[in-house]
Motif scaffolding. Structure first.
Motif, PDB file in Angstrom:
ATOM      1  N   LYS A 173       0.828  -1.205   0.000  1.00 53.07           N
ATOM      2  CA  LYS A 173       0.000   0.000   0.000  1.00 53.07           C
ATOM      3  C   LYS A 173       0.869   1.264   0.000  1.00 53.07           C
ATOM      4  O   LYS A 173       0.621   2.199  -0.748  1.00 53.07           O
ATOM      5  CB  LYS A 173      -0.930  -0.005   1.211  1.00 53.07           C
ATOM      6  CG  LYS A 173      -1.872  -1.203   1.247  1.00 53.07           C
ATOM      7  CD  LYS A 173      -2.818  -1.117   2.415  1.00 53.07           C
ATOM      8  CE  LYS A 173      -3.671  -2.383   2.497  1.00 53.07           C
ATOM      9  NZ  LYS A 173      -4.443  -2.658   1.281  1.00 53.07           N
ATOM     10  N   ALA A 174       1.909   1.276   0.852  1.00 54.85           N
ATOM     11  CA  ALA A 174       2.744   2.479   0.980  1.00 54.85           C
ATOM     12  C   ALA A 174       3.616   2.717  -0.248  1.00 54.85           C
ATOM     13  O   ALA A 174       3.904   3.863  -0.595  1.00 54.85           O
ATOM     14  CB  ALA A 174       3.621   2.360   2.222  1.00 54.85           C
ATOM     15  N   TRP A 175       4.057   1.636  -0.909  1.00 54.56           N
ATOM     16  CA  TRP A 175       5.009   1.769  -2.012  1.00 54.56           C
ATOM     17  C   TRP A 175       4.373   1.732  -3.392  1.00 54.56           C
ATOM     18  O   TRP A 175       5.053   1.919  -4.397  1.00 54.56           O
ATOM     19  CB  TRP A 175       6.046   0.653  -1.927  1.00 54.56           C
ATOM     20  CG  TRP A 175       6.902   0.709  -0.703  1.00 54.56           C
ATOM     21  CD1 TRP A 175       7.206   1.819   0.035  1.00 54.56           C
ATOM     22  CD2 TRP A 175       7.567  -0.381  -0.057  1.00 54.56           C
ATOM     23  NE1 TRP A 175       8.019   1.486   1.092  1.00 54.56           N
ATOM     24  CE2 TRP A 175       8.257   0.141   1.059  1.00 54.56           C
ATOM     25  CE3 TRP A 175       7.655  -1.749  -0.317  1.00 54.56           C
ATOM     26  CZ2 TRP A 175       9.020  -0.650   1.906  1.00 54.56           C
ATOM     27  CZ3 TRP A 175       8.411  -2.546   0.523  1.00 54.56           C
ATOM     28  CH2 TRP A 175       9.088  -1.997   1.630  1.00 54.56           C
ATOM     29  N   LYS A 176       3.066   1.470  -3.455  1.00 45.27           N
ATOM     30  CA  LYS A 176       2.405   1.337  -4.753  1.00 45.27           C
ATOM     31  C   LYS A 176       2.567   2.606  -5.592  1.00 45.27           C
ATOM     32  O   LYS A 176       2.232   3.703  -5.166  1.00 45.27           O
ATOM     33  CB  LYS A 176       0.921   1.040  -4.550  1.00 45.27           C
ATOM     34  CG  LYS A 176       0.182   0.734  -5.850  1.00 45.27           C
ATOM     35  CD  LYS A 176      -1.264   0.366  -5.571  1.00 45.27           C
ATOM     36  CE  LYS A 176      -1.997   0.042  -6.872  1.00 45.27           C
ATOM     37  NZ  LYS A 176      -3.418  -0.327  -6.615  1.00 45.27           N
ATOM     38  N   GLY A 177       3.123   2.440  -6.801  1.00 43.37           N
ATOM     39  CA  GLY A 177       3.294   3.566  -7.707  1.00 43.37           C
ATOM     40  C   GLY A 177       4.459   4.483  -7.387  1.00 43.37           C
ATOM     41  O   GLY A 177       4.584   5.563  -7.983  1.00 43.37           O
ATOM     42  N   ILE A 203       3.181   7.614   5.539  1.00 41.95           N
ATOM     43  CA  ILE A 203       2.801   8.917   6.095  1.00 41.95           C
ATOM     44  C   ILE A 203       2.772   9.990   5.015  1.00 41.95           C
ATOM     45  O   ILE A 203       1.815  10.776   4.904  1.00 41.95           O
ATOM     46  CB  ILE A 203       3.767   9.308   7.229  1.00 41.95           C
ATOM     47  CG1 ILE A 203       3.511   8.433   8.463  1.00 41.95           C
ATOM     48  CG2 ILE A 203       3.602  10.789   7.589  1.00 41.95           C
ATOM     49  CD1 ILE A 203       4.552   8.597   9.552  1.00 41.95           C
ATOM     50  N   PHE A 204       3.826  10.039   4.196  1.00 48.29           N
ATOM     51  CA  PHE A 204       3.936  11.108   3.206  1.00 48.29           C
ATOM     52  C   PHE A 204       3.046  10.885   1.986  1.00 48.29           C
ATOM     53  O   PHE A 204       2.568  11.847   1.386  1.00 48.29           O
ATOM     54  CB  PHE A 204       5.393  11.263   2.760  1.00 48.29           C
ATOM     55  CG  PHE A 204       6.238  12.029   3.734  1.00 48.29           C
ATOM     56  CD1 PHE A 204       6.216  13.413   3.766  1.00 48.29           C
ATOM     57  CD2 PHE A 204       7.032  11.358   4.644  1.00 48.29           C
ATOM     58  CE1 PHE A 204       6.985  14.124   4.678  1.00 48.29           C
ATOM     59  CE2 PHE A 204       7.816  12.061   5.564  1.00 48.29           C
ATOM     60  CZ  PHE A 204       7.780  13.438   5.583  1.00 48.29           C
ATOM     61  N   ARG A 205       2.791   9.625   1.632  1.00 43.61           N
ATOM     62  CA  ARG A 205       2.044   9.354   0.408  1.00 43.61           C
ATOM     63  C   ARG A 205       0.565   9.115   0.661  1.00 43.61           C
ATOM     64  O   ARG A 205      -0.265   9.370  -0.217  1.00 43.61           O
ATOM     65  CB  ARG A 205       2.660   8.161  -0.322  1.00 43.61           C
ATOM     66  CG  ARG A 205       4.130   8.364  -0.653  1.00 43.61           C
ATOM     67  CD  ARG A 205       4.711   7.200  -1.451  1.00 43.61           C
ATOM     68  NE  ARG A 205       4.255   7.238  -2.827  1.00 43.61           N
ATOM     69  CZ  ARG A 205       3.564   6.258  -3.413  1.00 43.61           C
ATOM     70  NH1 ARG A 205       3.250   5.182  -2.705  1.00 43.61           N
ATOM     71  NH2 ARG A 205       3.181   6.347  -4.668  1.00 43.61           N
TER      72      ARG A 205
END
Length: 228
Positions: free
Chosen positions: A105-109, A161-163
Motif C-alpha cells: 500500500k505504501a510503495w504502490k506507484g 505517512i507522506f504518500r
C-alpha cells in the motif's frame, strides 16, 4: 462485554504477561524465560479477537508474522550463535509478512528515483550502525541482511505517512522504529558487551513488545478499512 470488546480479555492477559516478563527481566530471569514464549501467542489471540471474524488476507498475514515472531522469541532463549542466527532468521521471515501488509500500500506507484535515493539512505544508515556496534566476522552478513529488513520497515512507515497520510501510518512507523531500536540493543548486547547496562534487557523487551502491539494495531486498522 460486546462482541467488539472480546479482544480485551486476551489483550489484558498480554499486558499482564508483558508486565510479568519485564519484572522478571529486572529481578528474576527464570520468570522471563517462562513467560516469554507465551507473549506472542497472547498477542495473536488478541489479534483474532479484535478482527472479530473478519475474513481478511491482511489479518492472516499478520498472524503469520506473529507466529514467526514467537519462534524467534523461543530461539533467542538458547545461547550460542546458531540459535541467535535461527532466531534472527525467524524474525526476518516475520518482517517479510509485515512488509507485504504495509509495503504493497505504501510503495504502490512509487518512482524509481525515490527507490534509488531511499536505497542509498538505507545502506548508509546500515553501514554506520554496523561500524558503531562493531559487528564483524561471520555475523556481519546475516546481521546486515536483517538490518536492511528493519530499515525497509521504517521506510515503509515514512512512505505511508507522506504518500497516504492518516493515523494508521504513524502507528505503524512507531512500531517499526521501536522494533529497530529493540533489535539494535540486542546487537549491542551481543557484539559490544562493554556497552551493556543492567537495564538493557528491560528496555529491549519493553520496546519489542510495544512494537509488536503497534504493528498489529496498524495492520488491523488497514484490514478493517480494506473490508469496508
Amino acid at each position: 462485554m460486546t462482541k467488539k470488546q472480546y479482544w480485551l480479555l486476551p489483550g489484558t492477559f498480554y499486558v499482564l504477561a508483558t508486565i510479568l516478563d519485564l519484572l522478571g527481566r529486572l529481578w528474576f530471569p527464570p520468570v522471563h524465560d517462562l513467560v516469554k514464549p507465551a507473549l506472542l501467542p497472547l498477542l495473536a489471540a488478541t489479534t483474532i479477537a479484535a478482527a472479530g471474524g473478519l475474513d481478511s488476507r491482511l489479518v492472516r498475514l499478520l498472524l503469520f508474522a506473529q507466529v514467526f515472531g514467537c519462534a524467534g522469541d523461543i530461539m533467542l532463549l538458547y545461547p550460542g550463535n546458531f540459535w541467535f542466527i535461527v532466531g534472527i532468521g525467524s524474525f526476518f521471515i516475520g518482517h517479510i509478512f509485515y512488509l507485504i501488509i504495509f509495503g504493497e500500500k505504501a510503495w504502490k506507484g512509487m518512482s524509481v528515483w525515490t527507490w534509488l535515493i531511499s536505497a542509498v539512505v538505507i545502506l548508509s544508515m546500515l553501514l554506520v550502525l554496523s561500524v558503531a556496534i562493531g559487528i564483524k566476522g561471520v555475523m556481519l552478513v546475516p546481521m546486515c541482511t536483517y538490518g536492511i529488513m528493519l530499515l525497509l520497515l521504517i521506510f515503509c512507515g515514512v512512505a505511508g505517512i507522506f504518500r497516504l497520510g492518516g493515523t494508521t501510518w504513524w502507528i505503524m512507523l512507531s512500531g517499526a522504529v521501536l522494533f529497530t531500536f529493540s533489535d539494535s540493543m540486542i546487537a549491542v548486547k551481543e557484539f559490544a558487551p562493554d556497552l551493556n547496562t543492567p537495564f538493557m534487557g528491560f528496555v529491549i523487551m519493553l520496546t519489542y513488545l510495544s512494537a509488536q502491539a503497534l504493528l498489529a494495531w496498524a495492520a488491523l486498522r488497514l484490514a478493517k478499512k480494506e473490508m469496508k
